[in-house]
Design a protein around this motif. Structure first.
Motif, PDB file in Angstrom:
ATOM      1  N   LYS A  42       0.842  -1.187   0.000  1.00  0.00           N
ATOM      2  CA  LYS A  42       0.000   0.000   0.000  1.00  0.00           C
ATOM      3  C   LYS A  42       0.884   1.246   0.000  1.00  0.00           C
ATOM      4  N   TYR A  43       0.284   2.338  -0.411  1.00  0.00           N
ATOM      5  CA  TYR A  43       0.955   3.635  -0.438  1.00  0.00           C
ATOM      6  C   TYR A  43       0.008   4.668   0.149  1.00  0.00           C
ATOM      7  N   ARG A  44       0.508   5.441   1.099  1.00  0.00           N
ATOM      8  CA  ARG A  44      -0.300   6.505   1.701  1.00  0.00           C
ATOM      9  C   ARG A  44       0.073   7.843   1.075  1.00  0.00           C
ATOM     10  N   LYS A  45      -0.930   8.529   0.568  1.00  0.00           N
ATOM     11  CA  LYS A  45      -0.736   9.802  -0.136  1.00  0.00           C
ATOM     12  C   LYS A  45       0.132  10.750   0.687  1.00  0.00           C
ATOM     13  N   MET A  46       1.183  11.269   0.056  1.00  0.00           N
ATOM     14  CA  MET A  46       2.162  12.090   0.761  1.00  0.00           C
ATOM     15  C   MET A  46       1.819  13.578   0.725  1.00  0.00           C
ATOM     16  N   HIS A  47       1.405  14.078  -0.434  1.00  0.00           N
ATOM     17  CA  HIS A  47       1.094  15.496  -0.585  1.00  0.00           C
ATOM     18  C   HIS A  47      -0.414  15.688  -0.415  1.00  0.00           C
ATOM     19  N   ILE A  48      -0.800  16.511   0.537  1.00  0.00           N
ATOM     20  CA  ILE A  48      -2.217  16.675   0.879  1.00  0.00           C
ATOM     21  C   ILE A  48      -2.636  18.116   0.597  1.00  0.00           C
ATOM     22  N   PRO A  49      -3.582  18.332  -0.318  1.00  0.00           N
ATOM     23  CA  PRO A  49      -4.009  19.699  -0.647  1.00  0.00           C
ATOM     24  C   PRO A  49      -4.968  20.275   0.384  1.00  0.00           C
ATOM     25  N   ASP A  50      -5.110  21.592   0.350  1.00  0.00           N
ATOM     26  CA  ASP A  50      -6.089  22.292   1.172  1.00  0.00           C
ATOM     27  C   ASP A  50      -6.498  23.551   0.418  1.00  0.00           C
ATOM     28  N   ASP A  51      -7.472  23.406  -0.459  1.00  0.00           N
ATOM     29  CA  ASP A  51      -7.927  24.469  -1.336  1.00  0.00           C
ATOM     30  C   ASP A  51      -9.447  24.434  -1.402  1.00  0.00           C
ATOM     31  N   PRO A  52     -10.094  25.521  -1.843  1.00  0.00           N
ATOM     32  CA  PRO A  52     -11.551  25.480  -1.987  1.00  0.00           C
ATOM     33  C   PRO A  52     -12.009  24.282  -2.809  1.00  0.00           C
ATOM     34  N   GLY A  53     -12.874  23.471  -2.211  1.00  0.00           N
ATOM     35  CA  GLY A  53     -13.367  22.277  -2.880  1.00  0.00           C
ATOM     36  C   GLY A  53     -12.508  21.042  -2.655  1.00  0.00           C
ATOM     37  N   PHE A  54     -11.286  21.235  -2.134  1.00  0.00           N
ATOM     38  CA  PHE A  54     -10.362  20.110  -1.921  1.00  0.00           C
ATOM     39  C   PHE A  54      -9.760  20.234  -0.521  1.00  0.00           C
ATOM     40  N   TYR A  55     -10.604  20.067   0.488  1.00  0.00           N
ATOM     41  CA  TYR A  55     -10.180  20.264   1.880  1.00  0.00           C
ATOM     42  C   TYR A  55      -9.637  18.961   2.478  1.00  0.00           C
ATOM     43  N   GLU A  56      -8.579  18.450   1.885  1.00  0.00           N
ATOM     44  CA  GLU A  56      -8.088  17.128   2.278  1.00  0.00           C
ATOM     45  C   GLU A  56      -7.296  17.142   3.576  1.00  0.00           C
ATOM     46  N   LYS A  57      -6.687  18.269   3.926  1.00  0.00           N
ATOM     47  CA  LYS A  57      -5.907  18.305   5.169  1.00  0.00           C
ATOM     48  C   LYS A  57      -6.781  18.078   6.395  1.00  0.00           C
ATOM     49  N   PHE A  58      -8.061  18.362   6.283  1.00  0.00           N
ATOM     50  CA  PHE A  58      -8.986  18.106   7.391  1.00  0.00           C
ATOM     51  C   PHE A  58      -9.130  16.603   7.647  1.00  0.00           C
ATOM     52  N   TYR A  59      -8.992  15.811   6.585  1.00  0.00           N
ATOM     53  CA  TYR A  59      -9.278  14.380   6.674  1.00  0.00           C
ATOM     54  C   TYR A  59      -8.042  13.489   6.727  1.00  0.00           C
ATOM     55  N   PHE A  60      -6.998  13.848   5.989  1.00  0.00           N
ATOM     56  CA  PHE A  60      -5.906  12.902   5.762  1.00  0.00           C
ATOM     57  C   PHE A  60      -4.607  13.342   6.413  1.00  0.00           C
ATOM     58  N   THR A  61      -4.008  12.439   7.166  1.00  0.00           N
ATOM     59  CA  THR A  61      -2.648  12.619   7.654  1.00  0.00           C
ATOM     60  C   THR A  61      -1.690  12.299   6.508  1.00  0.00           C
ATOM     61  N   PRO A  62      -0.649  13.119   6.284  1.00  0.00           N
ATOM     62  CA  PRO A  62       0.301  12.810   5.215  1.00  0.00           C
ATOM     63  C   PRO A  62       0.915  11.425   5.388  1.00  0.00           C
ATOM     64  N   GLY A  63       1.175  10.773   4.287  1.00  0.00           N
ATOM     65  CA  GLY A  63       1.693   9.412   4.309  1.00  0.00           C
ATOM     66  C   GLY A  63       3.033   9.298   5.008  1.00  0.00           C
TER      67      GLY A  63
END
Length: 300
Positions: free
Chosen positions: A115-136
């Motif tokens: 498995k691979y855990r996503k390393m780069h996590i965006p935080d932009d309007p419509g793409f609020y991924e930092k709220f959900y995902f810890t960097p890999g």
């Protein structure tokens, strides 16, 4: 130089409502890919449901599940049934309060190859991924499978040449990107075209710079934003533009999809990378003695 041909398939789909509905469609699509001879199948990012990162809500964490878990059981059985290597993309619950955006690779016997855990996590309007995902925290490590060494990266990783390069330096034979990318429907057509073209160009650049085939699988369809009633930037939802593609090691198109749900089929000559790297020996000519500043955020 002999060919080492690998038939591949990309399942470009829209959201059908929930995990059970989406996995049912995926099962049909993978069966179609297997009938076409595919030995490696790539799914899109977070394929079990909608792209929920358009807003920030603690309730969305209920969608996450452990790995191994119910979805990996179902996807593993699917890989085993058709004798394929399957690359999936799941919302991983690692522990309470600790979640990742995780790609899981299944071997032909249904076992988890890695498995691979996503390393780069965006935080932009419509793409609020930092709220959900810890960097890999698994690094940029290719996953060994019966069809080759897979350099699996996820969506926002696709904009970073460092990620592709590190996978290549670790011996990846292909680069694979499950992704969920689209535009704001209110954007001007010229801006939409620029965004899509930049996305494709980034993948072609990774292929050329590393002498490797690149597979990128995107989703399609309009997904409304839960923030629509509030009216902030990005509240118009996302129109996922599809355009999944398979590239050769000189950035050439081997197959490209449009904007509709489809199973994209292509044949990749894995031996061709050897030939391309002989005529374009970028790895040989890298000045590794002069790249120390790459470890800095910015050269002030």
């Amino acid at each position: 130089m002999n060919k080492r041909t690998l038939p591949v398939a990309l399942v470009q789909e829209r959201n059908h409502g929930d995990a059970n509905a989406n996995l049912s469609v995926i099962e049909q699509r993978v069966a179609e890919a297997a009938r076409s001879g595919a030995r490696l199948v790539l799914l899109q990012e977070l394929h079990n449901g909608c792209y929920f990162c358009q807003h920030e809500s603690v309730d969305e964490f209920d969608l996450a599940e452990p790995i191994p878990g119910p979805s990996t059981d179902r996807l593993g059985a699917l890989a085993r049934e058709h004798g394929i290597v399957l690359v999936s993309s799941l919302f991983e619950r690692r522990a309470a309060g600790l979640y990742h955006n995780t790609a899981v690779v299944f071997e032909q016997d249904g076992s988890i190859a890695g498995k691979y855990r996503k390393m780069h996590i965006p935080d932009d309007p419509g793409f609020y991924e930092k709220f959900y995902f810890t960097p890999g925290d698994l690094g940029f490590e290719p996953i060994d499978t019966s069809v080759g060494r897979l350099g699996v990266l996820v969506c926002w990783d696709q904009w970073y040449p460092e990620a592709a390069r590190l996978m290549a330096l670790a011996g990846a034979e292909l680069l694979l990107y499950p992704t969920a990318i689209g535009w704001d429907p209110s954007d001007a057509q010229a801006e939409k075209t620029r965004q899509r073209d930049a996305w494709v160009l980034s993948h072609r650049g990774h292929a050329v710079a590393n002498g490797l085939p690149v597979l990128s699988c995107n989703r399609v369809g309009h997904e409304p934003s839960p923030l629509a009633a509030e009216g902030p930037v990005g509240a118009g939802g996302i129109e996922f533009w599809g355009n999944s593609h398979v590239l050769g090691p000189q950035g050439e198109f081997l197959a490209e999809a449009g904007t509709e749900a489809t199973v994209l089929i292509a044949e990749v000559d894995l031996q061709r990378s050897e030939h391309v790297r002989r005529i374009w020996p970028f790895l040989r000519d890298r000045r590794i003695d002069a790249y120390g500043d790459l470890l800095k955020r910015y050269r002030d």
